[in-house]
Design a protein around this motif. Structure first.
Motif, PDB file in Angstrom:
ATOM      1  N   THR A   1      -5.442  28.938 -18.977  1.00 26.85           N
ATOM      2  CA  THR A   1      -4.837  27.740 -18.393  1.00 26.85           C
ATOM      3  C   THR A   1      -4.199  26.880 -19.473  1.00 26.85           C
ATOM      4  OG1 THR A   1      -6.596  27.783 -16.747  1.00 26.85           O
ATOM      5  CG2 THR A   1      -5.319  25.744 -16.934  1.00 26.85           C
ATOM      6  N   ARG A   2      -4.970  26.709 -20.528  1.00 23.74           N
ATOM      7  CA  ARG A   2      -4.499  25.853 -21.625  1.00 23.74           C
ATOM      8  C   ARG A   2      -3.220  26.412 -22.248  1.00 23.74           C
ATOM      9  NH1 ARG A   2      -3.207  22.443 -23.466  1.00 23.74           N
ATOM     10  NH2 ARG A   2      -3.976  20.928 -24.988  1.00 23.74           N
ATOM     11  N   LEU A   3      -3.159  27.738 -22.359  1.00 22.91           N
ATOM     12  CA  LEU A   3      -1.974  28.363 -22.967  1.00 22.91           C
ATOM     13  C   LEU A   3      -0.719  28.083 -22.139  1.00 22.91           C
ATOM     14  CD1 LEU A   3      -3.328  31.785 -24.261  1.00 22.91           C
ATOM     15  CD2 LEU A   3      -2.305  29.950 -25.621  1.00 22.91           C
ATOM     16  N   ALA A   4      -0.878  28.043 -20.802  1.00 22.89           N
ATOM     17  CA  ALA A   4       0.293  27.774 -19.954  1.00 22.89           C
ATOM     18  C   ALA A   4       0.929  26.444 -20.349  1.00 22.89           C
ATOM     19  CB  ALA A   4      -0.128  27.762 -18.490  1.00 22.89           C
ATOM     20  N   GLY A   5       0.086  25.476 -20.730  1.00 24.79           N
ATOM     21  CA  GLY A   5       0.612  24.192 -21.176  1.00 24.79           C
ATOM     22  C   GLY A   5       1.170  24.268 -22.585  1.00 24.79           C
ATOM     23  N   LEU A   6       0.414  24.889 -23.489  1.00 22.99           N
ATOM     24  CA  LEU A   6       0.851  24.951 -24.895  1.00 22.99           C
ATOM     25  C   LEU A   6       2.197  25.666 -25.009  1.00 22.99           C
ATOM     26  CD1 LEU A   6      -2.544  25.800 -26.633  1.00 22.99           C
ATOM     27  CD2 LEU A   6      -1.247  23.666 -26.823  1.00 22.99           C
TER      28      LEU A   6
ATOM     29  N   ALA B   1      -3.164  20.836 -19.848  1.00 23.98           N
ATOM     30  CA  ALA B   1      -1.950  21.657 -19.812  1.00 23.98           C
ATOM     31  C   ALA B   1      -0.833  20.930 -19.061  1.00 23.98           C
ATOM     32  CB  ALA B   1      -2.252  23.003 -19.151  1.00 23.98           C
ATOM     33  N   LEU B   2      -1.198  20.218 -18.008  1.00 22.39           N
ATOM     34  CA  LEU B   2      -0.183  19.439 -17.277  1.00 22.39           C
ATOM     35  C   LEU B   2       0.464  18.421 -18.213  1.00 22.39           C
ATOM     36  CD1 LEU B   2      -1.941  18.829 -13.839  1.00 22.39           C
ATOM     37  CD2 LEU B   2       0.279  19.951 -14.190  1.00 22.39           C
ATOM     38  N   ALA B   3      -0.386  17.764 -19.002  1.00 19.54           N
ATOM     39  CA  ALA B   3       0.170  16.762 -19.927  1.00 19.54           C
ATOM     40  C   ALA B   3       1.109  17.414 -20.928  1.00 19.54           C
ATOM     41  CB  ALA B   3      -0.960  16.041 -20.643  1.00 19.54           C
ATOM     42  N   ASP B   4       0.818  18.658 -21.323  1.00 20.05           N
ATOM     43  CA  ASP B   4       1.726  19.367 -22.239  1.00 20.05           C
ATOM     44  C   ASP B   4       3.111  19.518 -21.629  1.00 20.05           C
ATOM     45  OD1 ASP B   4      -0.242  19.766 -24.143  1.00 20.05           O
ATOM     46  OD2 ASP B   4      -0.830  21.725 -23.330  1.00 20.05           O
ATOM     47  N   LEU B   5       3.152  19.591 -20.294  1.00 14.32           N
ATOM     48  CA  LEU B   5       4.445  19.821 -19.635  1.00 14.32           C
ATOM     49  C   LEU B   5       5.327  18.575 -19.664  1.00 14.32           C
ATOM     50  CD1 LEU B   5       3.331  21.936 -16.542  1.00 14.32           C
ATOM     51  CD2 LEU B   5       4.094  22.713 -18.781  1.00 14.32           C
TER      52      LEU B   5
ATOM     53  N   ARG C   1     -15.510  10.871 -11.634  1.00 16.53           N
ATOM     54  CA  ARG C   1     -14.985  10.006 -12.704  1.00 16.53           C
ATOM     55  C   ARG C   1     -14.539  10.805 -13.927  1.00 16.53           C
ATOM     56  NH1 ARG C   1     -15.314   4.642 -13.342  1.00 16.53           N
ATOM     57  NH2 ARG C   1     -15.930   4.768 -15.526  1.00 16.53           N
ATOM     58  N   VAL C   2     -15.234  11.894 -14.225  1.00 15.32           N
ATOM     59  CA  VAL C   2     -14.876  12.654 -15.438  1.00 15.32           C
ATOM     60  C   VAL C   2     -13.477  13.245 -15.291  1.00 15.32           C
ATOM     61  CG1 VAL C   2     -16.206  14.645 -14.622  1.00 15.32           C
ATOM     62  CG2 VAL C   2     -15.603  14.481 -17.022  1.00 15.32           C
ATOM     63  N   ILE C   3     -13.106  13.673 -14.052  1.00 16.33           N
ATOM     64  CA  ILE C   3     -11.756  14.186 -13.814  1.00 16.33           C
ATOM     65  C   ILE C   3     -10.737  13.042 -13.872  1.00 16.33           C
ATOM     66  CG2 ILE C   3     -10.251  15.145 -11.989  1.00 16.33           C
ATOM     67  CD1 ILE C   3     -11.872  17.280 -13.329  1.00 16.33           C
ATOM     68  N   ARG C   4     -11.113  11.924 -13.304  1.00 13.35           N
ATOM     69  CA  ARG C   4     -10.181  10.778 -13.315  1.00 13.35           C
ATOM     70  C   ARG C   4      -9.905  10.341 -14.760  1.00 13.35           C
ATOM     71  NH1 ARG C   4     -12.141   6.337  -9.036  1.00 13.35           N
ATOM     72  NH2 ARG C   4     -10.153   5.448  -9.727  1.00 13.35           N
ATOM     73  N   MET C   5     -10.965  10.246 -15.538  1.00  7.64           N
ATOM     74  CA  MET C   5     -10.761   9.805 -16.927  1.00  7.64           C
ATOM     75  C   MET C   5      -9.916  10.827 -17.705  1.00  7.64           C
ATOM     76  SD  MET C   5     -14.120   7.701 -18.175  1.00  7.64           S
ATOM     77  CE  MET C   5     -15.440   8.807 -17.798  1.00  7.64           C
ATOM     78  N   ALA C   6     -10.157  12.097 -17.461  1.00  9.71           N
ATOM     79  CA  ALA C   6      -9.356  13.118 -18.149  1.00  9.71           C
ATOM     80  C   ALA C   6      -7.891  13.005 -17.745  1.00  9.71           C
ATOM     81  CB  ALA C   6      -9.897  14.515 -17.826  1.00  9.71           C
ATOM     82  N   ALA C   7      -7.640  12.748 -16.453  1.00 16.49           N
ATOM     83  CA  ALA C   7      -6.260  12.644 -15.991  1.00 16.49           C
ATOM     84  C   ALA C   7      -5.568  11.427 -16.606  1.00 16.49           C
ATOM     85  CB  ALA C   7      -6.231  12.568 -14.464  1.00 16.49           C
ATOM     86  N   VAL C   8      -6.299  10.315 -16.684  1.00 18.10           N
ATOM     87  CA  VAL C   8      -5.705   9.101 -17.262  1.00 18.10           C
ATOM     88  C   VAL C   8      -5.458   9.303 -18.765  1.00 18.10           C
ATOM     89  CG1 VAL C   8      -6.124   6.669 -17.756  1.00 18.10           C
ATOM     90  CG2 VAL C   8      -6.597   7.589 -15.475  1.00 18.10           C
ATOM     91  N   ALA C   9      -6.408   9.944 -19.427  1.00 23.40           N
ATOM     92  CA  ALA C   9      -6.212  10.222 -20.854  1.00 23.40           C
ATOM     93  C   ALA C   9      -4.975  11.099 -21.044  1.00 23.40           C
ATOM     94  CB  ALA C   9      -7.443  10.910 -21.434  1.00 23.40           C
ATOM     95  N   ALA C  10      -4.781  12.061 -20.157  1.00 20.66           N
ATOM     96  CA  ALA C  10      -3.616  12.940 -20.258  1.00 20.66           C
ATOM     97  C   ALA C  10      -2.329  12.160 -19.996  1.00 20.66           C
ATOM     98  CB  ALA C  10      -3.746  14.098 -19.266  1.00 20.66           C
TER      99      ALA C  10
END
Lengths: 878, 579
Positions: free
Chosen positions: B111-116, B146-150, B168-177
């Protein structure tokens, strides 16, 4: 003489410069015009740098211009090049930029280090030099006028007729090219040029005694001769007489140069102008350097007076130099200083071990702040002391010493203390060699020799320059030979070191370990690793290295990170060979003594100086290509907070000797360098033995014949063989090599030590710089893997002198033993140019065999180095 | 005209199959060592080498599982460190990412590679993975990064994740991205998330997204000014900021104001230092100072050990009183940047895309700089991405003195200046056990009764190591038990400690008081006598002692254990770390 503009002078000289090429040519009229009050600054490489230690040029200059009141400052710096002059952090704030020295005349000594780039580097040298001349001649450093610039060429490389040194033919071809380029640029730019290359070449031919110490650096006679060459090239024939007493004048010049050295090359720059000057350095150093600079000005006055022919008082009056700043100690509760017999009560040792006082300041008041020791062939303990630590105080001449302590009646206590050398400044390390003693004298390596056998050093020669001293206890220390005759010494972080050698400059920044072959003058950065400050190096009987890093307390298996990297690259972080217990440490040693219990043999001993304060002990076991250590019961612990063990070494009697720096304060950062609680008067040396194991009868090394010495290579104790090797290296080469062949032939094939003894033979060949392919080949494929590993390292060292080195390494990298493979992959990092590609292919063959941590680490390091070289090669080819 | 050897070396650099790929294809490298070759390709391989790795990864009959994971890491490293990507079609990773049959760690890496690699058409598949509650958490967070990489066109899917429906952990990750391309919008969302923070929640990744970005701290500070936090959330955020080793003025000001603290007082004068030194000597209480040292909000133990008990990011302070006088200690607390030991020097690195990293320099070469930050996380930054670097100060945050009263500061410095000196704070003997681990969230069956050996074995000895949290005794060896009941989730604690024997033999474990205790050596019960002593035979090697402590039936609030070979025993302990 009418004052003309610089350009006018220079252009009127153009014809002369071009035409006056022959060696003996002297211009009919002065070529460099000097004016009253000129400030003359020398910059450039060690050719300039060494002039401050001899003083001949300034003596000639000042005597020739007695009324000019010339100020001469030598800013020469080892291995400085036009575009590469690395300095430690903050050096530019120390007051030694050209804008601060405000030269009206600049003498630039260039081209030697640059010349190692050969004809390929010439175009770049030419454009760099042109840019340098433009910049220097267009900058008014004093804020008013631009300086007159003189370009001084390198001297020629002297053929000393020593088979172990380059004969200079290769260097001279390059030096001629670079000299020519300098002449060309000087002509184009209309600046004065002094060709030293051509006349020194003739001088070498005419003179029967050497003028250099190593082919490229002048000795005292050479300095005198070259001083005269420069003087006459710049100003014409010497006047028939001068008013000055030249000896007195030179003494005054040297005294000024020495004080200027203490300013320009001040040790502990970190605390004076660098990143650690707050909060303590800013209190005391401004006043100290103001005082020192006034002292230097006083010495200029004295030089001028002598130059005018006046007599001066024997003592220099420095009463005008101002006071020191008051330093208030921040130590409220310093630990009490215990007398030696009380301090003895502070120790605890495991059952059976005994600690005894060998020497102390009480018996020998000169034993102040001992730091490093070594034993001579007669079994006497030589120790370097540093009461001037942390550094010179302006106006108080440093008087650090090398002492010889002798226990003549064998009762375990020193009976006499002889001063071998005094007047030293911070001798951070010492070891014998070339019939004398090498001593760390930051920023230099000094060689001392007792010529007449009275145990006093009569000769002092600076042999290597350019070791940084930004933190005085990080400067070259921990002197140790490897069995193949390479003298190692080590330095810590913050330092930017660059050393000139007959083979080209060598550089490292932020810590490393050096290897110097006194016989060949080969000098290399043995490992460039980001240590904090590695005070500790032990080598086992098969030549494997163990390194202790003091500050963080880390310990490393050294072989793995001693492959080559190219400046300024460093090796990547490597794991330690056992988990660190206590920091900081200072000094390590492997147990190898029949006077110690059997189950301790091979243990790694490590001094700790804060917190634990004693000697830690680790059992070392073979683990694949490397070693693993495991903590076992410590050997020694003290409850006295002032006990600071800083060096340890097994003596000729098989007891362990420990040097105690004995000081309530040790931190550089935590207290002012001038804190009054820093002790300067105490120091002890102890001896540890085991009561159930008798001490050894010391081996008879001094006075032994070569065959007797060779037989002593059978000795069990590592330190005995270490001292025997040093004694053998001092013997005549031809005699040793002849006796060695006989000895090797005489070895019993059934001797269980056969391969180790043959390896000693190979090492002896290597130490004499004598390539012995057949013995090497035998050992490379012998049944003992440890000998094969050690031989692989010798193969690497001889890589350019065997026809099939890479084929041999291909065999070694496919060896069944991982340590042999490790040595092979290490050795492959040394291949440059076209051979790098083949070396890389061979290195990757390692992957066909089981890997372990060190193999993988070293493969990565070697591969990285080779890959970079190949990329550069690729770029050049494109 | 090139000479043949030079020509050969150039050929090697440009040939289709590098020596490394030839090695892999040649079949002479067994699977257990192929990982090493893969790592070399990661560091130095060409795009063609990487294409070979990708081909093997995508092929179910390619590399063995462990080599497959290492190859995915190699592809990510090559992209991150050297901006080098496999030749040819790379879309195979999207297929791997979405395949529920595959292991989560493999899917997360793919998944991560798709973004990188910024794969075209990756947006929708990644958005689906990120939002799907059925996806493993590791795959979801990888999809968010990976979305943020895009870049900005991933804004919609990321914003859609910041809703009450998501944990909350997903929300915080999304906001950080989101902060990677829209700081302002992300800052407002972060302020909202921070206002609802709860105790023991890890806020450092969210704050890191701002403080490790140019203008990030200021942007978050202004969002917080527009929406001030309540005192407790502000303190939690401030603590997370300090845990990152940061004290950015704007953020500290905003958070301190909300938490009711004084933001940035001037550093003390020499006279004030002198007055404090006098107070340290006259009235400083080292025992009280030790309690200050252990306070969670100051987090001293998060970086510093005392004679081995604590973490090792900063220097061990065991003997610091013997080397460092009170004025030096005070200055180090007020001005952490002033004096830094050699191996703790830091770098601040600004990258071309505006990220800022601050950490201890671990390693560097021509390709990357490796830094260890204040959370102990190691980051590798490609040299090519470095816009600027400069020496950083200490990782110890400025402003810690703000969290202490004058009296507490004086006590703390007195404590530090006694460490290692003769007296109660001299270096503790190695037999005193000061490093413990406490089992988190003790399950009800272990709380209620005396567990059987099989339970000890299954539930404790074989538990996920993450379940064991570090716990450090006081200098005296006393372990304050009440500090641990929160982690354990009740009055019954399970503790463990490790030791290693170089030689086997009988060991003596001596407790200060046997009440409320039960002891296991491995899974075997060891009886305690009335004096609190327990004897047991131990073989050579590394061992664990497990201890059940019922704090309710214990007669004192602390616990102390010395562990050493019994009198006359042949056992030899391997000394553990000191400083």
């Amino acid at each position: 003489m009418p004052l003309r503009s610089l350009t006018a002078v220079a252009s009127s000289l153009l014809a002369l410069v071009v035409l006056a090429a022959p060696a003996t040519a002297q211009p009919d009229e002065p070529r460099l015009e000097l004016r009253k009050g000129d400030r003359i600054v020398l910059i450039g490489n060690t050719l300039a740098e060494r002039m401050q230690y001899f003083g001949h040029f300034e003596t000639l200059l000042q005597s020739r211009f007695p009324d000019f009141n010339l100020t001469v400052r030598n800013l020469g710096w080892s291995a400085d090049e036009l575009t590469l002059r690395p300095r430690s952090n903050g050096f530019q704030n120390h007051g030694h930029n050209l804008t601060e020295h405000k030269p009206s005349v600049v003498l630039a000594f260039l081209g030697f280090n640059e010349s190692f780039a050969g004809s390929e580097g010439l175009a770049r040298f030419q454009s760099d030099l042109a840019r340098f001349v433009d910049e220097t001649t267009s900058t008014a450093y004093d804020g008013e006028a631009t300086p007159r610039l003189v370009l001084v060429s390198p001297i020629a490389h002297e053929d000393l007729g020593d088979p172990h040194l380059p004969d200079g033919s290769a260097n001279n071809a390059n030096l001629a090219l670079y000299t020519q380029t300098m002449a060309e640029v000087a002509r184009q730019k209309g600046v004065v040029f002094v060709d030293l290359f051509t006349p020194t070449r003739s001088l070498y031919a005419e003179t029967h005694t050497p003028l250099t110490i190593n082919g490229v650096h002048l000795n005292e006679a050479g300095d005198a001769a070259v001083a005269r060459l420069i003087d006459e090239a710049l100003f014409g024939p010497r006047p028939a007489s001068v008013p000055a007493d030249l000896d007195a004048l030179r003494a005054a010049v040297l005294e000024k140069d020495r004080q200027f050295f203490f300013d320009y090359r001040a040790v502990n720059g970190c605390y004076i102008y660098g990143e650690r000057k707050e909060p303590f350095g800013v209190v005391n150093f401004p006043a100290e350097f103001a005082k020192l600079r006034q002292m230097i000005a006083n010495r200029d006055q004295r030089i001028w007076a002598i130059a005018r022919g006046e007599t001066v008082p024997p003592q220099i009056d420095d009463s005008n130099t101002g006071p020191f700043a008051t330093v208030v100690s921040n130590v409220a509760r310093p630990a009490p200083i215990l007398a030696p017999d009380e301090a003895l009560q502070s120790f605890t040792l495991p059952d059976g071990y005994v600690i005894e006082l060998f020497a102390s300041e009480q018996q020998f008041p000169d034993l102040r702040k001992p730091v490093q020791m070594t034993f001579d062939a007669r079994g006497r303990l030589w120790v370097a002391t540093m009461p001037s630590y942390p550094m010179y105080l302006p106006g108080t001449p440093p008087n650090d010493k090398i002492l010889i302590l002798e226990d003549s009646n064998g009762d375990g206590r020193a009976d006499s203390c002889t001063t071998f050398a005094d007047g030293l400044h911070l001798p951070t390390g010492l070891e014998f060699g070339k019939g004398g003693l090498f001593v760390g004298q930051q920023p230099n390596l000094m060689w001392l020799k007792d010529v007449d056998g009275d145990d006093r050093a009569d000769l002092r020669e600076l042999v290597l320059h350019g070791f940084d001293s930004a933190d005085s206890h990080h400067a070259i220390h921990t002197f140790l030979y490897d069995p193949a005759g390479g003298l190692h010494f080590q330095e810590g972080v913050f330092h930017h070191t660059q050393v000139e050698t007959p083979y080209g400059p060598q550089r490292v920044k932020n810590a490393g370990i050096f290897r110097f072959e006194p016989r060949t003058w080969r000098f290399e950065v043995w490992t460039s690793y980001p240590f904090a400050n590695p005070w500790g190096h032990a080598i086992d009987r098969w030549g494997q290295n163990f390194i202790a890093d003091a500050s963080g307390g880390a310990n490393y298996f050294g072989t793995a990170f001693s492959g080559q990297v190219d400046y300024p690259d460093k090796h990547s972080s490597m794991e330690q060979f056992f988990p660190m217990q206590w920091r900081p440490t200072c000094g390590c040693e492997l147990v190898s003594s029949r006077a110690f219990p059997d189950d301790t043999q091979g243990d790694y001993l490590l001094n700790n100086n804060i917190g634990f304060q004693g000697i830690l002990r680790y059992r070392v076991r073979e683990a694949d290509s490397g070693f693993r250590g495991q903590a076992v019961e410590p050997l020694l612990r003290s409850s006295d907070p002032c006990f600071r063990p800083v060096d340890l070494e097994f003596g000729p009697d098989g007891a362990l000797y420990v040097v105690d720096w004995y000081n309530p304060l040790v931190g550089h950062m935590q207290h002012s360098l001038r804190d009054s609680n820093r002790d300067t008067r105490h120091g002890r040396i102890y001896r540890i033995r085991h009561k159930d194991k008798p001490l050894l009868q010391p081996a008879r090394i001094a006075g032994a014949s070569i065959p007797e010495l060779l037989e002593l290579l059978r000795s069990y104790e590592d330190r005995t063989r270490y001292r025997v090797r040093m004694a053998l290296w001092e013997q005549p080469e031809a005699d040793v090599l002849k006796a060695l062949d006989t000895w090797i032939d005489s070895l019993d094939p059934a001797d269980p030590d056969l391969w180790r003894l043959r390896l000693e033979g190979l090492w002896l060949h290597a130490a004499f710089d004598h390539v012995q392919p057949s013995l090497l080949r035998t050992l490379l494929r012998c049944p003992e893997p440890k000998a094969r590993a050690a031989a692989t390292r010798v193969l690497g060292a001889w890589r350019d002198r065997l026809p099939d080195t890479l084929d041999l390494l291909r065999t070694q990298i496919n060896d069944e033993h991982p340590r042999v493979r490790l040595e092979a992959v290490r050795a492959l990092s040394f291949f440059h140019g076209e051979r790098a590609a083949q070396a890389q292919e061979i290195a990757l063959e390692l992957l066909q065999h089981p890997l372990d941590y060190y193999l993988e680490y070293t493969l990565n390091e070697t591969n990285k180095t080779l890959e970079r070289r190949l990329k550069n090669l690729d770029a050049v080819a494109r | 005209m090139l000479n043949p050897a030079l020509f050969l070396s150039i050929l090697l650099l440009t040939a289709q199959d590098s020596p490394l790929v030839r090695l892999l294809k040649g079949g002479r490298v067994p699977p257990e060592r192929q990982g090493a070759v893969v790592d070399l390709i990661a560091r130095r391989g060409t795009a063609a080498d990487l294409a070979y790795l990708l081909q093997q990864v995508a092929d179910p009959n390619g590399f063995e599982p462990s080599v497959r994971l290492r190859a995915l890491d190699a592809l990510a490293d090559a992209a991150r460190q050297r901006a080098t990507y496999p030749d040819g079609d790379r879309s195979a990773v999207l297929r791997l990412a979405a395949d529920p049959q595959l292991a989560p760690d493999l899917r997360a890496r793919a998944t991560r590679l798709a973004g990188l690699w910024s794969l075209p058409d990756a947006l929708d598949p990644l958005a689906r993975l990120a939002a799907d509650p059925a996806s493993p958490l590791s795959v979801r967070t990888a999809a968010i990064e990976a979305l943020a990489d895009l870049g900005p066109h991933a804004r919609g899917p990321l914003e859609a994740l910041d809703t009450d429906a998501q944990p909350r952990v997903i929300r915080m990750a999304a906001v950080a991205a989101l902060a990677r391309f829209d700081l302002t919008a992300a800052a407002h969302r972060a302020a909202a998330l921070l206002s609802e923070s709860i105790d023991d929640e890890d806020l450092t990744p969210l704050l890191a997204a701002f403080v490790q970005r140019q203008r990030g701290p200021e942007t978050l500070a202004s969002a917080l000014a527009a929406r001030p936090l309540a005192a407790d959330p502000a303190k939690r955020a401030l603590r997370a900021l300090y845990a990152l080793g940061r004290a950015d003025a704007s953020l500290v000001a905003a958070l301190s104001a909300a938490a009711g603290l004084d933001a940035e007082p001037p550093p003390p004068s020499d006279a004030e230092i002198a007055a404090l030194v006098a107070e340290v000597q006259s009235s400083g209480d080292p025992a009280r100072g030790e309690r200050v040292f252990r306070r969670a909000d100051l987090n001293c133990l998060g970086c510093h050990a005392i004679a081995g008990a604590g973490n090792s990011l900063g220097p061990d302070l065991g003997p610091i009183g013997t080397t460092s006088p009170p004025d030096y200690l005070l200055r180090s607390l007020f001005l952490p940047d002033e004096a830094i030991k050699e191996q703790y020097h830091t770098l601040v690195v600004l990258t071309t895309d505006g990220q800022i990293f601050h950490g201890i320099l671990v390693d560097r070469d021509d390709q990357r700089v490796v830094l260890k930050d204040a959370t102990g996380t190691t980051r590798s930054i490609p040299t090519a991405d470095i816009e600027e670097e400069k020496p950083g100060g200490s990782l110890m945050p400025k402003g810690l003195t703000q969290l202490m009263t004058r009296g507490e500061l004086v006590d703390l410095v007195r404590f530090l200046s006694e460490l290692g000196r003769p007296g109660p704070f001299a270096l503790p003997p190695p037999s005193l056990v000061r490093r413990w681990q406490v089992f988190r969230d003790v399950p009800p069956d272990l709380q209620q009764g005396w567990p059987e050996s099989v339970q000890v074995s299954l539930q404790l000895l074989n538990a996920d190591p993450q379940r064991w949290a570090p716990a450090f005794a006081l200098h005296s060896g006393d372990l304050p038990l009440q500090e641990l009941t929160g982690l354990a989730g009740g009055p019954v604690l399970y503790l463990q400690t490790q030791f290693e024997l170089a030689e086997p033999g009988q060991m003596l474990a001596q407790f200060d008081d046997p009440s409320g205790l039960r002891l296991w050596f491995g899974a075997r019960v060891v009886e305690l006598d009335a004096s609190g002593a327990a004897r047991f035979d131990a073989p050579k090697g590394t061992h664990r002692l497990i201890l059940r402590v019922d704090t309710a039936s214990r007669s004192r609030p602390t616990l102390r254990l010395t562990l050493q070979p019994d009198a006359g025993s042949s056992a030899r302990v391997v000394p553990a770390g000191g400083l």
